[in-house]
Design an enzyme around this catalytic site. Structure first.
Site, PDB file in Angstrom:
ATOM      1  N   HIS A 149      -0.283   5.895  -3.961  1.00 54.75           N
ATOM      2  CA  HIS A 149      -0.165   5.867  -5.412  1.00 54.75           C
ATOM      3  C   HIS A 149      -0.684   7.154  -6.032  1.00 54.75           C
ATOM      4  O   HIS A 149      -0.183   7.628  -7.046  1.00 54.75           O
ATOM      5  CB  HIS A 149      -0.833   4.638  -5.996  1.00 54.75           C
ATOM      6  CG  HIS A 149       0.046   4.068  -7.041  1.00 54.75           C
ATOM      7  ND1 HIS A 149       1.261   3.517  -6.732  1.00 54.75           N
ATOM      8  CD2 HIS A 149      -0.051   4.054  -8.372  1.00 54.75           C
ATOM      9  CE1 HIS A 149       1.862   3.175  -7.840  1.00 54.75           C
ATOM     10  NE2 HIS A 149       1.089   3.487  -8.854  1.00 54.75           N
TER      11      HIS A 149
ATOM     12  N   ARG B  50       5.338   1.324 -14.567  1.00 49.73           N
ATOM     13  CA  ARG B  50       4.374   0.669 -13.674  1.00 49.73           C
ATOM     14  C   ARG B  50       3.206   0.160 -14.520  1.00 49.73           C
ATOM     15  O   ARG B  50       2.407   0.958 -15.004  1.00 49.73           O
ATOM     16  CB  ARG B  50       3.838   1.669 -12.642  1.00 49.73           C
ATOM     17  CG  ARG B  50       4.853   2.129 -11.621  1.00 49.73           C
ATOM     18  CD  ARG B  50       4.193   3.055 -10.610  1.00 49.73           C
ATOM     19  NE  ARG B  50       5.002   3.266  -9.430  1.00 49.73           N
ATOM     20  CZ  ARG B  50       5.795   4.313  -9.228  1.00 49.73           C
ATOM     21  NH1 ARG B  50       5.880   5.266 -10.137  1.00 49.73           N
ATOM     22  NH2 ARG B  50       6.477   4.426  -8.110  1.00 49.73           N
TER      23      ARG B  50
ATOM     24  N   ARG C 240       8.133  -3.178 -15.253  1.00 47.33           N
ATOM     25  CA  ARG C 240       7.931  -3.879 -13.984  1.00 47.33           C
ATOM     26  C   ARG C 240       6.689  -4.749 -14.099  1.00 47.33           C
ATOM     27  O   ARG C 240       5.640  -4.282 -14.546  1.00 47.33           O
ATOM     28  CB  ARG C 240       7.747  -2.885 -12.838  1.00 47.33           C
ATOM     29  CG  ARG C 240       7.509  -3.627 -11.530  1.00 47.33           C
ATOM     30  CD  ARG C 240       7.406  -2.716 -10.360  1.00 47.33           C
ATOM     31  NE  ARG C 240       6.162  -1.975 -10.362  1.00 47.33           N
ATOM     32  CZ  ARG C 240       5.868  -1.047  -9.452  1.00 47.33           C
ATOM     33  NH1 ARG C 240       6.738  -0.747  -8.520  1.00 47.33           N
ATOM     34  NH2 ARG C 240       4.713  -0.418  -9.486  1.00 47.33           N
TER      35      ARG C 240
ATOM     36  N   GLU D 237      12.552  -3.822  -2.061  1.00 51.13           N
ATOM     37  CA  GLU D 237      11.473  -3.032  -1.446  1.00 51.13           C
ATOM     38  C   GLU D 237      11.133  -3.494  -0.034  1.00 51.13           C
ATOM     39  O   GLU D 237      10.373  -2.840   0.662  1.00 51.13           O
ATOM     40  CB  GLU D 237      10.200  -3.135  -2.299  1.00 51.13           C
ATOM     41  CG  GLU D 237      10.368  -2.583  -3.686  1.00 51.13           C
ATOM     42  CD  GLU D 237       9.085  -2.666  -4.475  1.00 51.13           C
ATOM     43  OE1 GLU D 237       8.403  -1.654  -4.607  1.00 51.13           O
ATOM     44  OE2 GLU D 237       8.776  -3.779  -4.956  1.00 51.13           O
TER      45      GLU D 237
ATOM     46  N   ASN E 185       9.967   3.682  -1.742  1.00 55.88           N
ATOM     47  CA  ASN E 185       8.604   3.954  -1.249  1.00 55.88           C
ATOM     48  C   ASN E 185       8.135   2.812  -0.356  1.00 55.88           C
ATOM     49  O   ASN E 185       7.587   3.030   0.727  1.00 55.88           O
ATOM     50  CB  ASN E 185       7.624   4.116  -2.414  1.00 55.88           C
ATOM     51  CG  ASN E 185       8.109   5.115  -3.428  1.00 55.88           C
ATOM     52  OD1 ASN E 185       8.973   5.919  -3.127  1.00 55.88           O
ATOM     53  ND2 ASN E 185       7.575   5.068  -4.632  1.00 55.88           N
ATOM     54  N   ASP E 186       8.351   1.601  -0.839  1.00 54.40           N
ATOM     55  CA  ASP E 186       7.961   0.449  -0.029  1.00 54.40           C
ATOM     56  C   ASP E 186       9.021   0.100   1.002  1.00 54.40           C
ATOM     57  O   ASP E 186       8.696  -0.330   2.108  1.00 54.40           O
ATOM     58  CB  ASP E 186       7.685  -0.761  -0.931  1.00 54.40           C
ATOM     59  CG  ASP E 186       6.258  -0.724  -1.463  1.00 54.40           C
ATOM     60  OD1 ASP E 186       5.340  -0.444  -0.669  1.00 54.40           O
ATOM     61  OD2 ASP E 186       6.055  -0.934  -2.666  1.00 54.40           O
TER      62      ASP E 186
ATOM     63  N   CYS F 169      14.525   3.545  -7.916  1.00 54.84           N
ATOM     64  CA  CYS F 169      13.386   4.089  -8.651  1.00 54.84           C
ATOM     65  C   CYS F 169      12.279   4.563  -7.708  1.00 54.84           C
ATOM     66  O   CYS F 169      11.212   4.958  -8.148  1.00 54.84           O
ATOM     67  CB  CYS F 169      12.843   3.067  -9.654  1.00 54.84           C
ATOM     68  SG  CYS F 169      12.273   1.563  -8.871  1.00 54.84           S
TER      69      CYS F 169
HETATM   70  C1  PEP Z   1       8.745   1.737  -4.566  1.00 56.62           C
HETATM   71  O1  PEP Z   1       8.142   1.016  -3.786  1.00 56.62           O
HETATM   72  O2  PEP Z   1       9.669   2.508  -4.233  1.00 56.62           O
HETATM   73  C2  PEP Z   1       8.382   1.753  -5.986  1.00 56.62           C
HETATM   74  C3  PEP Z   1       9.090   2.403  -6.879  1.00 56.62           C
HETATM   75  O3  PEP Z   1       7.247   1.084  -6.354  1.00 56.62           O
HETATM   76  P1  PEP Z   1       5.759   1.653  -6.129  1.00 56.62           P
HETATM   77  O4  PEP Z   1       5.856   3.048  -5.634  1.00 56.62           O
HETATM   78  O5  PEP Z   1       5.077   1.521  -7.420  1.00 56.62           O
HETATM   79  O6  PEP Z   1       5.233   0.707  -5.086  1.00 56.62           O
HETATM   80 MG    MG Z   2       6.800  -0.503  -4.486  1.00 53.30          MG
END
Ligand code: PEP
Ligand code: MG
Length: 584
Positions: A195, A302, A338, A441, A464-465, A512
């Protein structure tokens, strides 16, 4: 002699920075020492001095809080100021110094341990939050007692133009550091999708993470050259190197201002295929950055940041006030809110009952995000109600993170329907057609994208996840970051599966995750069928520039062919084919 350190580079539009190091050491400050009876008076005096310094320091922090900050920041500091005069902390520490002939820092630590033990046993959630406050205040006093060069606190020091070198920085630290002119971050830990990394990108501050032993080898005040493109930090750079990087910085500035010409240009490819460009929003204050880059809306807000650097939970009115302020700032372009994604890389404050972050063996697979929200109505319902109420005031989409089963979707939809009934009954306005979407995700969600698309109004791919869960690679762990590969065939297949499933049901689908903001991937994603990208504001114009050069039908043909041969291409062929996409 120039020394180079390497790590994982993270950046938005500015990969390079030059600045003096601000080394933030967080080694344990309290070590046990016995003192002679003749030193006791002196030690008590040292404690008084440190308390006075801590008081002045906190007052200074309090006075520097910008008027636009939420009120709770000031309350947070007031609580700490009160604690500095609390007899349970101060008098008890004095007694320990006198009775046991020990140094002040150690006495403070002993009293801290006693208090923390008591707080940990408390049933009341709010009182348990005091534990973190005690820690914070004790640390602050110990910093002043330690009398070390490291004692400067990030909260008040002049850090403009400095490169912050730290073992680790939390998202909460990054918030305190934003808009204070920090040149770059260098941390010993943290992965490219942690993060902190996302925040650094969104603040457009280059960062190098995973620079082992940085604190040991980098000296406070020495000039550093940070190059996040190559993941290197140069210390004691000679004149020629400095001149080279200064010229680079000047060129980059010229290029950035050149990109500004695209702000009002249409977001469409060379062949006229329209592409929606949205931004991700971390903090309400960053709305202006979204607007300045010509975003068509916010694709991911977020909301976790509403929960950081504070004690206690935000209530419905605070949620609502925050969302309304953002809506006003966005001036009619849509906002995707979100719902809370606390847990794992976005640590939840300990006081949120039901989430014992420290006792979870594997927090990324634990009670996080929508799982936590569904178990904690006190956390979730105020947010859902506020989002619905805000929908009466501007275009809002509600987005659910970390969906892994249809039953979660059913539960949320039923909660939302219940709130709609309540609001109708009470005559409170809301938009009955507010779109409700979900994030893809986890691989399970991608594999069920068809079913999700039929049940929801839109999908958004959170790479990302998705990468973390598909490849079993902790996104925050620099030790395995070499395995974190957005171009892994399994990831490309899941992205395609999701886009195809959504397209088949005419459901809106976007992306995203950070992959959407990396212009190197733009042709590939267009070829996979993606038409909505949401990213950090600083990346938007570069991605737009790339889109405007692309021929989408040709890209689609080439990417289809790559996807069909995915299992047969060796790494070199695959790389070559991807590289060729940038020419299309
Ligand atoms: C992701 O997981 O791609 C995402 C956009 O959420 P975060 O990075 O806040 O977990
Ligand atoms: Mg995520």
């Amino acid at each position: 002699m120039t020394t180079a350190f390497s790590g994982i580079g993270v950046y938005g539009a500015r990969p390079v920075a030059i600045g003096k190091a601000f080394v933030l050491a967080r080694e344990p400050l309290a070590t046990a020492e016995t003192i002679a009876p003749t030193q006791i008076a002196l030690e008590l005096q040292r404690l008084d001095n440190a308390l006075e310094c801590a008081r002045r320091h906190l007052e200074e922090v309090r006075n520097k809080i910008p008027p636009s900050s939420p009120v709770h920041l000031a309350e947070f500091i007031d609580a700490h100021l009160l604690m500095l005069t609390d007899s349970v902390l101060v008098d008890a520490t004095r007694e320990l110094i006198q009775e046991r002939s020990i140094n002040a820092s150690w006495a403070l630590q002993m009293q801290r341990d006693t208090l923390v033990e008591i707080f940990d046993q408390m049933e009341d959630d709010y009182l348990r939050t005091r534990r973190d406050d005690v820690d914070h205040v004790v640390h602050q006093i110990q910093v002043f007692l330690s009398n070390k060069g490291t004692a400067e606190s990030l909260a008040t020091a002049d850090i403009s133009g400095r490169v912050i070198v730290a073992s680790d920085l939390t998202p909460a630290d990054a918030i305190l550091l934003r808009h204070r002119g920090v040149a770059a971050f260098v941390t010993e830990h943290g992965g490219p999708m942690s993060h902190m990394a996302i925040l650094a990108r969104s603040l457009d501050i280059p960062a190098i993470m995973g620079v082992h032993n940085a604190i040991q080898y980098i000296h406070h005040d020495e000039v550093l050259v940070v190059n996040a493109e190559t993941g290197t930090v140069l210390a004691e750079a000679d004149g020629a190197i400095l001149a080279h990087y200064r010229a680079h910085l000047a060129d980059a500035e010229i290029r950035r201002s050149g990109l500004q010409r695209l702000v009002f240009e249409p977001s469409a490819s060379r062949d006229g295929t329209p592409v929606v460009l949205l931004t991700n929003l971390e903090l309400p204050e960053d709305v202006a950055a979204a607007r300045n880059n010509g975003a068509a809306g916010v694709g991911l807000y977020r909301t976790e940041f509403l929960f950081m650097n504070r004690a206690g939970l935000p209530d419905e009115e605070e949620h609502l006030a925050t969302y309304l302020a953002i809506i006003r700032g966005l001036d009619g372009i849509p906002l995707t809110i979100r719902t809370l994604d606390l847990g794992a890389d976005k640590p939840a404050p300990l006081y949120i009952s039901g989430l014992k972050a420290s006792t979870q063996i594997n927090p990324a697979l634990g009670l996080r995000a929508i799982r936590l929200c569904l178990q904690e109505p006190s956390l979730f319902l105020p947010q859902l109600r506020a989002i619905l109420r805000a929908s009466a005031e501007g275009p809002i989409r509600l987005m659910i993170p970390m969906i892994s089963s249809m039953s979660e979707v059913d539960q949320i939809l039923s909660l939302i329907n219940g709130i709609r009934r309540e609001l109708r009954r009470d005559g409170v306005a809301f938009d009955p057609l507010m779109p409700i979407g979900g994030m893809i995700e986890v691989p399970a969600a991608a594999l069920m994208a068809g079913a999700l698309a039929r049940r929801l109004d839109f999908l958004s791919i959170g790479t990302n996840d998705l990468i973390q869960y598909t490849l079993a690679v902790d996104r925050s762990d620099d030790a395995v970051s070499y395995l974190y590969d957005p171009l892994h065939p399994a990831i490309l297949r899941l992205i395609k599966l999701t886009i195809d499933a959504a397209t088949a049901t005419r459901t809106q689908v976007g992306m995203c995750g950070e992959m959407a903001g990396n212009h190197h991937y733009t042709p590939l994603l267009l070829g996979l069928g993606l038409r909505e990208f949401s990213m950090q504001p600083s990346a938007l114009l570069e991605v737009k520039e790339r889109i405007r050069c692309c021929d989408v039908p040709a890209l689609q043909q080439q990417v289809d062919s790559i996807m069909h041969q995915l299992d047969d291409l060796d790494q070199n062929e695959f790389d070559e084919r991807l590289k060729a996409l940038s020419e299309v």
